[in-house]
Structures are given as C-alpha cells and as structure tokens.
Design a protein around this motif. Structure first.
Motif, short mmCIF file in Angstrom:
data_model
loop_
_atom_site.label_atom_id
_atom_site.label_comp_id
_atom_site.label_asym_id
_atom_site.label_seq_id
_atom_site.Cartn_x
_atom_site.Cartn_y
_atom_site.Cartn_z
N GLU A 2 0.81 -1.23 0.00
CA GLU A 2 0.00 0.00 0.00
C GLU A 2 0.84 1.27 0.00
O GLU A 2 0.48 2.25 -0.67
N PHE A 3 1.95 1.26 0.72
CA PHE A 3 2.68 2.50 0.93
C PHE A 3 4.06 2.55 0.27
O PHE A 3 4.76 3.55 0.39
N GLY A 4 4.43 1.48 -0.38
CA GLY A 4 5.72 1.46 -1.06
C GLY A 4 6.86 1.08 -0.13
O GLY A 4 6.67 0.89 1.08
N PRO A 5 8.07 0.95 -0.68
CA PRO A 5 9.22 0.54 0.12
C PRO A 5 9.60 1.59 1.15
O PRO A 5 9.34 2.78 0.97
N ALA A 6 10.20 1.13 2.22
CA ALA A 6 10.62 2.03 3.30
C ALA A 6 12.11 1.89 3.54
O ALA A 6 12.71 0.86 3.27
N LYS A 7 12.68 2.97 4.05
CA LYS A 7 14.10 2.97 4.40
C LYS A 7 14.22 2.79 5.90
O LYS A 7 13.70 3.59 6.68
N LEU A 8 14.91 1.73 6.30
CA LEU A 8 15.07 1.40 7.72
C LEU A 8 16.35 2.03 8.27
O LEU A 8 17.39 2.03 7.62
N SER A 9 16.26 2.54 9.48
CA SER A 9 17.41 3.18 10.11
C SER A 9 18.49 2.15 10.46
O SER A 9 18.21 0.98 10.70
N ARG A 10 19.72 2.61 10.49
CA ARG A 10 20.82 1.82 11.00
C ARG A 10 20.92 2.04 12.51
O ARG A 10 20.52 3.08 13.02
N PRO A 11 21.45 1.08 13.24
CA PRO A 11 21.55 1.27 14.69
C PRO A 11 22.62 2.28 15.10
O PRO A 11 22.55 2.85 16.20
N ALA A 15 -2.86 5.58 10.56
CA ALA A 15 -2.24 6.90 10.76
C ALA A 15 -1.68 7.45 9.45
O ALA A 15 -1.82 8.64 9.16
N TRP A 16 -1.06 6.59 8.66
CA TRP A 16 -0.53 7.05 7.38
C TRP A 16 -1.64 7.42 6.41
O TRP A 16 -1.52 8.38 5.66
N ARG A 17 -2.75 6.68 6.46
CA ARG A 17 -3.90 7.06 5.60
C ARG A 17 -4.46 8.40 6.04
O ARG A 17 -4.85 9.22 5.20
N ASP A 18 -4.52 8.62 7.35
CA ASP A 18 -5.03 9.90 7.86
C ASP A 18 -4.18 11.07 7.37
O ASP A 18 -4.68 12.19 7.24
N GLY A 19 -2.90 10.83 7.15
CA GLY A 19 -2.00 11.91 6.72
C GLY A 19 -1.87 12.06 5.22
O GLY A 19 -1.11 12.91 4.75
N ALA A 20 -2.61 11.27 4.46
CA ALA A 20 -2.45 11.29 3.00
C ALA A 20 -2.77 12.66 2.42
O ALA A 20 -2.08 13.13 1.50
N GLU A 21 -3.80 13.32 2.95
CA GLU A 21 -4.16 14.65 2.42
C GLU A 21 -3.06 15.66 2.69
O GLU A 21 -2.76 16.51 1.84
#
Length: 211
Positions: free
Chosen positions: A56-65, A194-200
């Motif tokens: 639904e939201f596409g790939p994400a970038k994960l933080s390094r420790p 929450a991400w859908r709520d922020g789409a606008e």
C-alpha cells in the motif's frame, strides 16, 4: 528486506529490555553482546511490519543502529530507537517507551519553505491546509514544526493563518505507550491508519512545495 509480507506478528520479544540496557550502557561491547536480541526482537519485527505495509505505501528505508557522531556533542555510538520512512506513507519508530507514527514534511529546504509560505498565504491553498490540519487535530494527532515566535515578513502579524506561517516544517504525529497490543498484528493497522489519515497533508505538501 528479509521479511516477507504477511509475517508481522508484533514485537513479541524483549525489545524493551534491549533498549533500556542500551540506554544504561551505550557501548559497542553491550551492543555486540546483545546483537542477537536486537536482530530478533527489534529489527526483524520492524522489517516484517514494513514488508506488510509495502503493497500500500511502497518501500521504506530502515534506520541503521549506529548514530552519526562526527559533529555531535553526544558521542553515544548507538540509537536508542529503531525507525523507518516509507515514501508513500510516513514515519514509524519504536523505543523502550512506545510507538510513534508521523508524516508530513520534516526536512524542508529554503526554496520549499518559500513555496510553503506562499501557499499558506494564498486563500484557496491556505484554507485547504488549515482544514487538513484541523481534521488531524480532531482525530487526536499533534502538529509539529512551528518554530517562529512571530509571523515572518512580509505577512502581517494578524494574518488569519499566521500560526501556520510560523512553521519551518509541518508534521503530524501520535505516540502510543507500550501496551499488550504492541505484541500483536494490531500494530500494523494502527500504523496504516495513521498514514492514511495523513495522506491529504502529504498530497498538499507535494502539490505546493515540490514545484
């Protein structure tokens, strides 16, 4: 990404113990001694969550420790949270105390800030943003990024959208303290909702700040 869609079951391991320990002993020795716990109890569930959300939201970038300490006063080598950004969704982070979900624009360059202020000052686009922000507040989100004490020139101090003009970035966010649902797939729907709520808000920013 190691995890595959459909594998997220929640943070069922002792992620709090790992993070609390890291806060007390932020050293390479501690991290290496507990690397397996980090991989299994912290990182793997986050990877699984992101994999489930990717369709639904596409790939994400994960933080390094590891922290970037080159120019930091705090030389602690490790982050005491794990977080990720999905381009089509938003931000999600986990630490010892709970989960944070957010969206909007955090990194705003001067040209984008100029476009933002122009759009806020314009009645049509400014009123649209004001309605979006009001809706997010009504749903229980907090709004961040208001960093100026006065409305920036050339806008008058009594501008009807003066509070929005004081922003140098514009984000919405919500934090949940650790509760039993953190160890269930319910996390996935909380983040997605929450991400859908922020789409606008994201769409408004893309339209008016990326010109």
């Amino acid at each position: 990404m190691v995890a595959v869609a459909g594998t997220f079951r929640g943070w069922t391991g002792d992620f709090q113990g790992f993070f609390f320990g890291l806060q007390m002993d932020n050293s390479k020795a501690y991290f290496e001694a507990h690397r397996r716990k980090y991989e299994q109890d912290v990182k793997a569930p986050m990877q699984a969550l992101l994999a489930d959300l990717e369709p639904e939201f596409g790939p994400a970038k994960l933080s390094r420790p590891n922290r970037d300490i080159r120019f930091a006063a705090d030389k602690s080598p490790y982050k005491t949270n794990i977080y990720a950004d999905a381009r089509g969704g938003g931000y999600v982070a986990l630490d010892a105390k709970g989960l944070v979900v957010a969206g909007g624009r955090y990194m705003v360059e001067p040209p984008q800030l100029a476009l933002y202020r122009a759009a806020v000052a314009t009645d049509k686009s400014g009123n649209e943003l004001q309605a979006i922000v009001a809706s997010l507040l009504k749903k229980g989100y907090e709004i961040g990024g208001r960093e100026l004490k006065r409305v920036p020139p050339p806008h008058p101090q009594d501008h009807p959208r003066g509070e929005l003009l004081k922003h140098k970035r514009l984000i919405y966010f919500r934090r949940w303290d650790v509760e039993p649902w953190i160890a269930t797939p319910q996390v996935r729907e909380k983040v997605a909702s929450a991400w859908r709520d922020g789409a606008e808000l994201n769409a408004w920013c893309a339209k008016h700040m990326d010109g």
